[in-house]
Design a protein around this motif. Structure first.
Motif, short mmCIF file in Angstrom:
data_model
loop_
_atom_site.label_atom_id
_atom_site.label_comp_id
_atom_site.label_asym_id
_atom_site.label_seq_id
_atom_site.Cartn_x
_atom_site.Cartn_y
_atom_site.Cartn_z
N THR A 1 0.84 -1.19 0.00
CA THR A 1 0.00 0.00 0.00
C THR A 1 0.88 1.25 0.00
O THR A 1 2.06 1.20 0.38
N ALA A 2 0.31 2.36 -0.43
CA ALA A 2 1.06 3.62 -0.44
C ALA A 2 1.56 3.94 0.97
O ALA A 2 0.79 3.91 1.93
N GLY A 3 2.85 4.22 1.07
CA GLY A 3 3.42 4.51 2.38
C GLY A 3 3.55 3.30 3.27
O GLY A 3 3.90 3.42 4.45
N ASN A 4 3.25 2.10 2.74
CA ASN A 4 3.26 0.85 3.51
C ASN A 4 2.32 0.95 4.71
O ASN A 4 2.63 0.50 5.82
N GLU A 5 1.15 1.51 4.48
CA GLU A 5 0.15 1.65 5.55
C GLU A 5 -0.44 0.28 5.88
O GLU A 5 -0.84 -0.47 5.00
N VAL A 6 -0.50 -0.03 7.17
CA VAL A 6 -1.10 -1.28 7.64
C VAL A 6 -1.94 -0.98 8.88
O VAL A 6 -1.71 0.00 9.58
N ARG A 7 -2.93 -1.81 9.15
CA ARG A 7 -3.78 -1.64 10.33
C ARG A 7 -3.10 -2.28 11.54
O ARG A 7 -2.70 -3.44 11.50
N ARG A 8 -2.97 -1.52 12.61
CA ARG A 8 -2.39 -2.01 13.84
C ARG A 8 -3.28 -1.62 15.02
O ARG A 8 -4.21 -0.83 14.88
N PHE A 9 -2.98 -2.16 16.20
CA PHE A 9 -3.83 -1.96 17.36
C PHE A 9 -3.13 -1.14 18.44
O PHE A 9 -1.91 -1.21 18.61
N HIS A 10 -3.94 -0.37 19.14
CA HIS A 10 -3.45 0.48 20.24
C HIS A 10 -4.43 0.35 21.40
O HIS A 10 -5.64 0.53 21.23
N GLY A 11 -3.92 0.00 22.55
CA GLY A 11 -4.79 -0.14 23.72
C GLY A 11 -4.69 1.07 24.62
O GLY A 11 -3.60 1.58 24.88
N THR A 12 -5.82 1.55 25.10
CA THR A 12 -5.82 2.70 25.99
C THR A 12 -7.06 2.65 26.88
O THR A 12 -7.74 1.63 26.94
N THR A 13 -7.36 3.74 27.56
CA THR A 13 -8.34 3.71 28.64
C THR A 13 -9.35 4.84 28.53
O THR A 13 -9.02 5.94 28.08
N LEU A 14 -10.56 4.58 28.95
CA LEU A 14 -11.58 5.62 29.09
C LEU A 14 -11.44 6.30 30.45
O LEU A 14 -11.05 5.66 31.43
N ARG A 15 -11.78 7.58 30.51
CA ARG A 15 -11.91 8.24 31.80
C ARG A 15 -13.01 7.53 32.58
O ARG A 15 -14.02 7.11 32.00
N PRO A 16 -12.87 7.37 33.90
CA PRO A 16 -13.85 6.58 34.66
C PRO A 16 -15.31 6.97 34.46
O PRO A 16 -16.19 6.10 34.47
N ASP A 17 -15.58 8.25 34.26
CA ASP A 17 -16.97 8.67 34.11
C ASP A 17 -17.43 8.74 32.66
O ASP A 17 -18.57 9.12 32.39
N CYS A 18 -16.57 8.37 31.72
CA CYS A 18 -16.94 8.42 30.30
C CYS A 18 -17.69 7.14 29.93
O CYS A 18 -17.26 6.04 30.25
N ARG A 19 -18.77 7.29 29.18
CA ARG A 19 -19.61 6.15 28.80
C ARG A 19 -19.51 5.83 27.31
O ARG A 19 -20.22 4.95 26.82
N PHE A 20 -18.64 6.53 26.60
CA PHE A 20 -18.52 6.30 25.16
C PHE A 20 -18.16 4.83 24.89
O PHE A 20 -17.26 4.28 25.51
N ALA A 21 -18.87 4.23 23.94
CA ALA A 21 -18.68 2.84 23.51
C ALA A 21 -19.18 1.82 24.52
O ALA A 21 -19.47 0.68 24.16
N VAL A 22 -19.29 2.20 25.79
CA VAL A 22 -19.89 1.32 26.79
C VAL A 22 -21.41 1.38 26.67
O VAL A 22 -22.09 0.36 26.62
N ASP A 23 -21.91 2.60 26.60
CA ASP A 23 -23.34 2.85 26.37
C ASP A 23 -23.50 3.20 24.89
O ASP A 23 -22.91 4.17 24.41
N VAL A 24 -24.27 2.41 24.17
CA VAL A 24 -24.41 2.60 22.72
C VAL A 24 -24.96 3.98 22.38
O VAL A 24 -24.75 4.50 21.28
N ARG A 25 -25.62 4.63 23.33
CA ARG A 25 -26.21 5.95 23.08
C ARG A 25 -25.24 7.09 23.37
O ARG A 25 -25.53 8.24 23.06
N ALA A 26 -24.10 6.78 23.96
CA ALA A 26 -23.17 7.83 24.40
C ALA A 26 -22.10 8.10 23.35
O ALA A 26 -21.48 7.18 22.82
N GLY A 27 -21.88 9.38 23.07
CA GLY A 27 -20.81 9.77 22.17
C GLY A 27 -19.54 10.08 22.94
O GLY A 27 -19.51 9.98 24.17
N PRO A 28 -18.47 10.46 22.26
CA PRO A 28 -17.22 10.81 22.95
C PRO A 28 -17.45 11.95 23.94
O PRO A 28 -18.18 12.89 23.65
N CYS A 29 -16.81 11.84 25.10
CA CYS A 29 -17.00 12.88 26.12
C CYS A 29 -16.26 14.16 25.76
O CYS A 29 -16.59 15.24 26.25
#
Length: 211
Positions: A120-148
């Motif tokens: 691919t152009a630039g040798n772009e590949v899909r990779r994974f990154h693990g990180t954390t939500l702020r304790p009071d953020c519901r994004f992705a946990v609650d399907v109705r919640a958007g990014p805080c």
């Protein structure tokens, strides 16, 4: 649907749908990168005030199964239970982030001619990154919640803005190691999803956040 008062074309099937979406902080699919998405949230970068969007992929999205399959096949730590993928989101970057990305791809391609090698152009590949939500953020946990939108919420800061190298060494494992980084300052990614999962702390009321 076209607003009879203004003549403006809308992404929704009618006025009621548009009003309900606005009340939930949603925008139409035209704000997303591609079709076959739902629950599109507008985002604002905490750094530049530029806008983008985050959309939840529908299962019929052409990339949904590819992302899911890659994540599950790349789970290579047998001692860790393989997770269930609940939702996959697609990020539409801010204009400046996307511009830097395309410029970097062009620079790499000019230097190494990856496409001539069948890559691919630039040798772009899909990779994974693990990180954390702020304790009071519901994004992705609650399907109705958007990014805080909080600059102190790692998941939302990335989705709304960018990877911030100044945050290197502040994650869960790096903090436990006294802030030491194995390969120096930078944004860390892995082809092994279960390795990236090591850096994703469980979200309050839900699973870990890995992307």
């Amino acid at each position: 649907w076209r607003d009879p008062e203004t003549g403006e074309a809308k992404d929704f099937c009618g006025r009621t749908h548009a009003i309900k979406a606005k009340e939930r902080g949603l925008v139409g699919r035209s704000h997303a990168l591609e079709d076959a998405v739902e629950h599109v949230w507008p985002t604002v970068s905490p750094d530049s005030e530029e806008t983008g969007s985050v959309a939840m992929m529908m299962r019929v999205h052409p990339k949904y199964e590819k992302v899911k399959q890659q994540f599950l096949e790349a789970w290579r730590h047998p001692e860790k239970p393989k997770p269930t993928i609940m939702r996959i989101y697609q990020v539409r970057n801010t204009p400046s982030v996307y511009r830097h990305y395309t410029e970097h791809v062009s620079t790499l391609e000019r230097a190494h001619s990856f496409t001539r090698k069948g890559l691919t152009a630039g040798n772009e590949v899909r990779r994974f990154h693990g990180t954390t939500l702020r304790p009071d953020c519901r994004f992705a946990v609650d399907v109705r919640a958007g990014p805080c939108g909080g600059a102190d919420c790692p998941v939302c800061a990335i989705c709304c803005g960018r990877f911030n190298v100044s945050r290197a060494g502040t994650g869960r494992l790096a903090t436990a190691a006294g802030g030491r980084l194995r390969y120096g300052r930078g944004a860390y990614f892995s082809s092994v999803s279960s390795k990236s999962d090591d850096y994703a702390a469980p979200a309050a009321g839900g699973g870990a956040a890995a992307g």
